[in-house]
Design a protein around this motif. Structure first.
Motif, PDB file in Angstrom:
ATOM      1  N   HIS A 145       0.837  -1.207   0.000  1.00 35.33           N
ATOM      2  CA  HIS A 145       0.000   0.000   0.000  1.00 35.33           C
ATOM      3  C   HIS A 145       0.872   1.258   0.000  1.00 35.33           C
ATOM      4  O   HIS A 145       0.578   2.220  -0.718  1.00 35.33           O
ATOM      5  N   TYR A 194      -9.892  -0.398   9.407  1.00 36.54           N
ATOM      6  CA  TYR A 194      -9.706   0.121   8.057  1.00 36.54           C
ATOM      7  C   TYR A 194      -8.959   1.438   8.205  1.00 36.54           C
ATOM      8  O   TYR A 194      -9.405   2.321   8.942  1.00 36.54           O
ATOM      9  N   ARG A 236      -7.363   4.815   6.509  1.00 42.72           N
ATOM     10  CA  ARG A 236      -7.357   5.687   5.344  1.00 42.72           C
ATOM     11  C   ARG A 236      -6.182   6.651   5.488  1.00 42.72           C
ATOM     12  O   ARG A 236      -6.131   7.425   6.446  1.00 42.72           O
ATOM     13  N   LEU A 283     -18.535  -2.535   3.859  1.00 47.89           N
ATOM     14  CA  LEU A 283     -18.911  -2.006   2.550  1.00 47.89           C
ATOM     15  C   LEU A 283     -20.283  -2.510   2.099  1.00 47.89           C
ATOM     16  O   LEU A 283     -21.080  -1.769   1.542  1.00 47.89           O
ATOM     17  N   GLU A 294     -13.184  -2.992 -14.343  1.00 52.07           N
ATOM     18  CA  GLU A 294     -13.266  -3.289 -12.904  1.00 52.07           C
ATOM     19  C   GLU A 294     -14.631  -2.848 -12.400  1.00 52.07           C
ATOM     20  O   GLU A 294     -15.468  -2.398 -13.177  1.00 52.07           O
ATOM     21  N   ALA A 295     -14.846  -2.963 -11.089  1.00 52.36           N
ATOM     22  CA  ALA A 295     -16.077  -2.446 -10.493  1.00 52.36           C
ATOM     23  C   ALA A 295     -15.795  -1.021 -10.008  1.00 52.36           C
ATOM     24  O   ALA A 295     -14.690  -0.514 -10.167  1.00 52.36           O
ATOM     25  N   THR A 296     -16.782  -0.366  -9.406  1.00 51.56           N
ATOM     26  CA  THR A 296     -16.594   1.058  -9.062  1.00 51.56           C
ATOM     27  C   THR A 296     -15.523   1.250  -7.984  1.00 51.56           C
ATOM     28  O   THR A 296     -14.855   2.261  -7.953  1.00 51.56           O
ATOM     29  N   GLY A 297     -15.355   0.248  -7.122  1.00 53.70           N
ATOM     30  CA  GLY A 297     -14.325   0.340  -6.089  1.00 53.70           C
ATOM     31  C   GLY A 297     -13.671  -0.993  -5.803  1.00 53.70           C
ATOM     32  O   GLY A 297     -13.087  -1.183  -4.731  1.00 53.70           O
ATOM     33  N   ASP A 298     -13.764  -1.913  -6.746  1.00 55.53           N
ATOM     34  CA  ASP A 298     -13.200  -3.262  -6.582  1.00 55.53           C
ATOM     35  C   ASP A 298     -12.724  -3.775  -7.937  1.00 55.53           C
ATOM     36  O   ASP A 298     -13.183  -3.315  -8.970  1.00 55.53           O
ATOM     37  N   GLY A 355      -5.324  -3.567  -8.048  1.00 50.48           N
ATOM     38  CA  GLY A 355      -5.631  -3.697  -6.626  1.00 50.48           C
ATOM     39  C   GLY A 355      -4.689  -4.644  -5.904  1.00 50.48           C
ATOM     40  O   GLY A 355      -4.185  -5.611  -6.477  1.00 50.48           O
ATOM     41  N   ILE A 356      -4.471  -4.344  -4.640  1.00 53.89           N
ATOM     42  CA  ILE A 356      -3.600  -5.177  -3.822  1.00 53.89           C
ATOM     43  C   ILE A 356      -4.304  -6.500  -3.512  1.00 53.89           C
ATOM     44  O   ILE A 356      -3.686  -7.560  -3.541  1.00 53.89           O
ATOM     45  N   THR A 357      -5.603  -6.462  -3.293  1.00 56.46           N
ATOM     46  CA  THR A 357      -6.365  -7.699  -3.086  1.00 56.46           C
ATOM     47  C   THR A 357      -6.345  -8.538  -4.365  1.00 56.46           C
ATOM     48  O   THR A 357      -6.238  -9.767  -4.316  1.00 56.46           O
ATOM     49  N   THR A 416     -12.921  -8.106  -5.809  1.00 56.06           N
ATOM     50  CA  THR A 416     -11.904  -8.038  -4.761  1.00 56.06           C
ATOM     51  C   THR A 416     -11.561  -6.588  -4.448  1.00 56.06           C
ATOM     52  O   THR A 416     -11.512  -5.744  -5.330  1.00 56.06           O
ATOM     53  N   GLY A 417     -11.303  -6.314  -3.182  1.00 56.35           N
ATOM     54  CA  GLY A 417     -10.867  -4.984  -2.766  1.00 56.35           C
ATOM     55  C   GLY A 417     -10.543  -5.013  -1.292  1.00 56.35           C
ATOM     56  O   GLY A 417     -11.021  -5.901  -0.572  1.00 56.35           O
ATOM     57  N   THR A 418      -9.754  -4.056  -0.859  1.00 56.81           N
ATOM     58  CA  THR A 418      -9.377  -4.000   0.553  1.00 56.81           C
ATOM     59  C   THR A 418     -10.611  -3.927   1.437  1.00 56.81           C
ATOM     60  O   THR A 418     -10.730  -4.656   2.415  1.00 56.81           O
ATOM     61  N   ALA A 419     -11.537  -3.055   1.072  1.00 60.73           N
ATOM     62  CA  ALA A 419     -12.742  -2.891   1.882  1.00 60.73           C
ATOM     63  C   ALA A 419     -13.698  -4.065   1.680  1.00 60.73           C
ATOM     64  O   ALA A 419     -14.237  -4.614   2.635  1.00 60.73           O
TER      65      ALA A 419
HETATM   66  N1  PXG Z   1     -10.540  -0.472  -7.995  1.00 60.19           N
HETATM   67  C1  PXG Z   1     -10.792   0.753  -7.511  1.00 60.19           C
HETATM   68  C2  PXG Z   1     -11.287   1.791  -8.422  1.00 60.19           C
HETATM   69  C3  PXG Z   1     -10.595   1.015  -6.146  1.00 60.19           C
HETATM   70  O1  PXG Z   1     -10.833   2.230  -5.673  1.00 60.19           O
HETATM   71  C4  PXG Z   1      -9.902  -1.294  -5.850  1.00 60.19           C
HETATM   72  C5  PXG Z   1     -10.101  -1.476  -7.208  1.00 60.19           C
HETATM   73  C6  PXG Z   1      -9.360  -2.428  -5.040  1.00 60.19           C
HETATM   74  O2  PXG Z   1      -8.004  -2.217  -4.732  1.00 60.19           O
HETATM   75  P1  PXG Z   1      -7.341  -2.803  -3.405  1.00 60.19           P
HETATM   76  O3  PXG Z   1      -5.925  -2.367  -3.472  1.00 60.19           O
HETATM   77  O4  PXG Z   1      -8.077  -2.207  -2.245  1.00 60.19           O
HETATM   78  O5  PXG Z   1      -7.482  -4.272  -3.469  1.00 60.19           O
HETATM   79  C7  PXG Z   1     -10.145  -0.018  -5.295  1.00 60.19           C
HETATM   80  C8  PXG Z   1      -9.934   0.188  -3.840  1.00 60.19           C
HETATM   81  C9  PXG Z   1     -12.838   3.469   0.349  1.00 60.19           C
HETATM   82  C10 PXG Z   1     -12.728   2.472  -0.682  1.00 60.19           C
HETATM   83  O6  PXG Z   1     -13.933   3.908   0.621  1.00 60.19           O
HETATM   84  C11 PXG Z   1     -11.597   2.389  -1.464  1.00 60.19           C
HETATM   85  C12 PXG Z   1     -11.520   1.438  -2.448  1.00 60.19           C
HETATM   86  C13 PXG Z   1     -12.540   0.570  -2.607  1.00 60.19           C
HETATM   87  C14 PXG Z   1     -13.652   0.692  -1.817  1.00 60.19           C
HETATM   88  C15 PXG Z   1     -13.768   1.640  -0.838  1.00 60.19           C
HETATM   89  O7  PXG Z   1     -11.821   3.797   0.920  1.00 60.19           O
HETATM   90  N2  PXG Z   1     -10.427   1.381  -3.276  1.00 60.19           N
END
Ligand code: PXG
Length: 292
Positions: free
Chosen positions: A49, A88, A90, A122, A185-189, A211-213, A247-250
């Motif tokens: 990270h 979590y 930030r 999440l 990808e997805a909006t945050g994963d 993503g790290i996940t 997959t995602g950290t959250a």
């Molecule tokens: N794609 C996007 C666009 C992200 O923002 C991931 C993939 C997954 O990456 P990691 O490294 O976490 O496996 C992300 C991750 C938040 C939050 O509210 C941040 C993310 C996802 C969901 C919530 O901090 N970023």
């Protein structure tokens, strides 16, 4: 008790944790951030990270007032001071406070450094059993020739627009396509599919956050001798996949049961998703950096 937040060298109670309205993170989204998880008193993949954060800072020519080692200590200290075992984190770097105007030379102070340690959920708990309802978003992932999606910048408006589509459709998540129409990808994963006995995820050059996940899952798949391909795919391949997960950290690893109304597999988390999730749970509680 109120949580403690690190703001530019001080640990302050949450209600006093503030940055200026002249901060460029606020005015322009001029900065980068990381979302990191702690499991059972260990911070998971902390160094990866930090590497991503400092690479992003370099890409936007933001000078970080702390070395990666110093910020690493600050993150661990923030978790420690909040007495959190599962958390979590930030970490936010913005270019700092300055006069109005886009030119970063208007910035008179060092970059703003904030570290928050809190908890996050999440998605509702049931979706880890039942799977997510996902739609394909009309909003495309922004082009790597604009803000490169590899930079985890404070400009998330593109993804937020997609997330608004998701909520309006009453779904849990949304897939974002790249400019060529391939799934990014997805909006945050990040997104994976299991199809024709192969695990597939789009390559970083499809225009996504590496993503790290996602990296952890690729490592686990290799360890489990699963055939893996980083390859572009279309919505057709998602609709007709045997399994799909994000997959995602959250989010961690979360099964997808439906995409645009098409049931994926039998609509329940599949065997590959379950095996990867079980291994993921093991590594998250054993391999992180101890908070001490
Ligand atoms: N794609 C996007 C666009 C992200 O923002 C991931 C993939 C997954 O990456 P990691 O490294 O976490 O496996 C992300 C991750 C938040 C939050 O509210 C941040 C993310 C996802 C969901 C919530 O901090 N970023």
């Amino acid at each position: 008790m109120e949580s403690l937040v690190y703001v530019n060298g001080n640990f302050v109670p949450r209600s006093e944790a503030k940055v200026s309205v002249f901060d460029r993170g606020y005015l322009y989204g001029d900065g980068v951030f990381e979302g990191i998880r702690g499991y059972d008193g260990r911070v998971f993949r902390l160094d990866q990270h930090l590497e991503r954060l400092y690479r992003g800072a370099k890409a936007i020519a933001l000078e970080v007032p702390l070395t990666p080692e110093e910020l690493r200590d600050v993150i661990l200290e923030t978790v420690r001071r909040n007495a959190l075992r599962d958390c979590y984190v930030r970490a936010v770097l913005s270019r700092g406070e300055g006069d109005l105007g886009l030119d970063p030379r208007n910035c008179h102070f060092p970059a703003t450094v904030v570290v928050i340690a809190d908890t996050i959920a999440l998605y509702p708990k049931e979706v880890y059993e039942d799977g997510l309802e996902v739609i394909a978003c009309v909003t495309r992932r922004n082009m790597p020739t604009a803000i490169d999606p590899q930079i985890k910048s404070l400009n998330y408006l593109n993804n937020i627009l997609a997330r608004i589509e998701v909520s309006r459709a009453g779904a849990h998540e949304g897939l974002m396509l790249n400019q060529q129409g391939y799934v990014a990808e997805a909006t945050g994963d990040n997104v994976f599919i299991w199809r024709e006995q192969r695990l597939m995820t789009p390559p970083a050059h499809a225009g996504l956050l590496d993503g790290i996940t996602r990296q952890v899952v690729l490592e686990l798949a290799e360890e489990m001798d699963l055939p893996v391909r980083e390859e572009m795919f279309t919505l057709y391949q998602v609709y007709s996949a045997d399994e799909c997960f994000l997959t995602g950290t959250a989010a961690e690893i979360v099964p997808v049961s439906r995409v645009d109304g098409r049931v994926i597999g039998d609509g329940k988390p599949g065997p590959i998703t379950k095996r990867l999730t079980a291994r993921f749970k093991e590594v998250t509680v054993t391999e992180g950096v101890p908070v001490g």
